[in-house]
Design an enzyme around this catalytic site. Structure first.
Site, PDB file in Angstrom:
ATOM      1  CG  ASN A  78      76.782  40.925 -31.242  1.00  0.00           C
ATOM      2  OD1 ASN A  78      75.698  41.481 -31.587  1.00  0.00           O
ATOM      3  ND2 ASN A  78      77.818  42.115 -30.972  1.00  0.00           N
ATOM      4  CG  HIS A 108      87.223  21.983 -45.046  1.00  0.00           C
ATOM      5  ND1 HIS A 108      86.218  21.145 -44.340  1.00  0.00           N
ATOM      6  CD2 HIS A 108      86.423  23.252 -44.827  1.00  0.00           C
ATOM      7  CE1 HIS A 108      85.170  21.682 -43.824  1.00  0.00           C
ATOM      8  NE2 HIS A 108      85.360  22.993 -44.034  1.00  0.00           N
ATOM      9  CB  ALA A 150      84.546  47.004 -38.635  1.00  0.00           C
ATOM     10  CE  LYS A 170     100.024  44.799 -44.155  1.00  0.00           C
ATOM     11  NZ  LYS A 170     100.526  45.465 -45.078  1.00  0.00           N
TER      12      LYS A 170
END
Length: 203
Positions: A78, A108, A150, A170
């Protein structure tokens, strides 16, 4: 007729260059689109050239050799996906990633930004949809039959049969059984025997 011509002229090229691409033979993505929007940028312009499945030219897949995936699943196909698999990512089957999804398997180091931390792989189960602009962080496990809403930040494990949203993500409700009969799909190539049980389970 057009679908068959599309498969005849472009499908065999896609079959040749993408050995881990398992999708419906017809009706999913036009093969000429895969050729021009995916294969040409990947192979000719060297954008994600080592990946064995289609990756959109706006997306990035790092350390693809550390990715294990099932069928009906092409991480990075996508728009604007970022898949970083330094510590490994295990994808199940029938997984869709919305545009802008990031899956990051290692951070990192705080005392050396040129090095990455070590940790266990991210695991994502079968029949999972991850909504647009969501981020999955290192060492997370997402179960089977899950929807991630989303703009979510997945920083902890999500159990099977869940709908989860938010930052941090959640669980908000139980998700009913996945009902699509995947056993009826005519694939673009013969699927490996190891996926037979998955297809039967979703029959």
């Amino acid at each position: 007729m057009f679908k068959k011509l599309d498969f005849f002229f472009f499908g065999w090229i896609i079959h040749l260059f993408y050995p881990e691409y398992y999708r419906p033979k017809y009706g999913y993505q036009r093969y000429y689109i895969l050729f021009f929007h995916y294969l040409i940028p990947q192979k000719l312009f060297r954008l994600n050239p080592k990946v064995k499945w289609p990756v959109h030219f706006t997306s990035k897949v790092l350390a693809s050799e550390n990715i294990k995936k099932g069928i009906l699943c092409d991480p990075g196909d996508n728009h604007n996906n970022y898949i970083q698999a330094n510590n490994g990512i295990i994808f199940g089957s029938n997984i869709e990633l919305g545009p802008g999804v990031s899956i990051i398997s290692s951070n990192h180091k705080t005392d050396n930004l040129r090095e990455h931390t070590k940790g266990k792989p991210i695991s994502i189960g079968n029949n999972v949809w991850i909504g647009a602009n969501s981020t999955v962080l290192p060492e997370v496990s997402i179960g089977n039959n899950v929807i991630i809403g989303a703009n979510s930040l997945v920083n902890k494990d999500i159990p099977d049969n869940s709908i989860a949203v938010g930052n941090p993500c959640k669980v908000i409700k139980h998700k009913e059984k996945y009902l699509e009969d995947l056993s009826k799909i005519v694939f673009n190539r013969k699927t490996p025997k190891k996926f037979e049980q998955f297809l039967k389970t979703n029959a």
